[in-house]
Design an enzyme around this catalytic site. Structure first.
Site, PDB file in Angstrom:
ATOM      1  CB  SER A 138      20.706  -7.892  23.584  1.00 30.45           C
ATOM      2  OG  SER A 138      21.524  -8.941  23.094  1.00 30.45           O
ATOM      3  CE1 TYR A 151      16.442 -11.439  23.363  1.00 34.64           C
ATOM      4  CE2 TYR A 151      18.428 -11.043  22.067  1.00 34.64           C
ATOM      5  CZ  TYR A 151      17.802 -11.154  23.292  1.00 34.64           C
ATOM      6  OH  TYR A 151      18.521 -10.967  24.438  1.00 34.64           O
TER       7      TYR A 151
END
Length: 264
Positions: A138, A151
């Site tokens: 990401s 995350y």
């Protein structure tokens, strides 16, 4: 065209789009996820559109035994030519207030699954002298994510691992990529409680991209030998700027953007 592509998190979004685009070059696809109805719908769609053999596999990769079982299955597939480690999600909240099980689960899905499935796949691909692995990281892997405490760190692990492996296996006929998308139009945000209509109403640097574009660009970059793929000029520019910021500035920016640390 008798090769096998394995895709985790194939239920929707980027994973489902990888299944659609890889079905043009792979006869057998393992569609791995937790939502059986959606996976079966995708399998029917692929069968109608291409001469492929989709295999639906309902698995929860937060379970270490499930990861180990899938790794064994992958290692016993000599026709394996493509692995997409796409399974992932976010858990928002204050680190110490979230139940430990939530942290443990995301570590299994992002870290252990990516690590063990890549290890299994590379045993097959090294023996064959070819193959491709795409690990979905990401843009968040480049920044601290205090509101979603594991995350960013786990996505950073995925990116760093992919870079290390890509360099090591470069001369072995094996291509490895870290895909680092920014905001992508999927049901990911709806499932974590964000209103999709509001969330995707963005323009300029933060505008969301489609899964179709993201996957197409990822595969183009893979063919070009690009180790880190960041679809969208806007997100490439954001990452370039982030990497040039002094760390203190980056930390202050992340702190100002985070509200979860302001609690009584």
């Amino acid at each position: 065209m008798t090769n096998l592509a394995v895709i985790t998190g194939a239920t929707s979004g980027i994973g489902a789009e990888f299944a659609r685009q890889l079905s043009a070059t792979h006869q057998t696809l393992w569609l791995i996820g937790r939502r059986e109805q959606k996976l079966k719908q995708l399998a029917v769609e692929l069968q109608k559109k291409h001469d492929v053999d989709p295999v639906v596999m309902i698995m929860d990769l937060s379970d270490s035994a499930v990861i180990d079982d899938l790794a064994v299955k992958i290692r016993n597939q000599p026709r394996l030519s493509f692995l997409v480690n796409n399974a992932g999600y976010a858990e928002d909240g204050v680190f110490h207030e979230l139940a430990w099980q939530k942290h443990d689960d995301i570590m299994h899905v992002h870290v252990q699954a990516t690590l063990k499935l890549s290890y299994a796949a590379l045993n097959v691909m090294a023996a064959n002298g070819n193959g491709s692995i795409i690990n979905v990281s990401s843009v968040a892997s480049f920044i601290p994510t205090p509101s979603s405490p594991l995350y960013g760190p786990t996505k950073a692990f995925i990116r760093s691992l992919s870079e290390s492996l890509a360099i090591r296996y470069h001369d072995s006929g094996i291509r490895i990529q870290a895909l680092c998308p920014g905001y992508t139009i999927t049901d990911f945000h709806e499932r974590i409680g964000l209103d999709p209509d509001t969330f995707y109403r963005k323009s300029g640097f933060m505008r969301a991209l489609t899964s179709e574009y993201t996957v197409r660009q990822s595969l183009i970059d893979l063919r070009r030998g690009k180790i880190v793929s960041i679809p969208g000029w806007n997100y490439r520019l954001i990452v370039m700027l982030l990497r040039r910021l002094p760390l203190g500035w980056l930390h202050r920016m992340a702190g100002r953007g985070d509200k979860s640390h302001r609690y009584e």
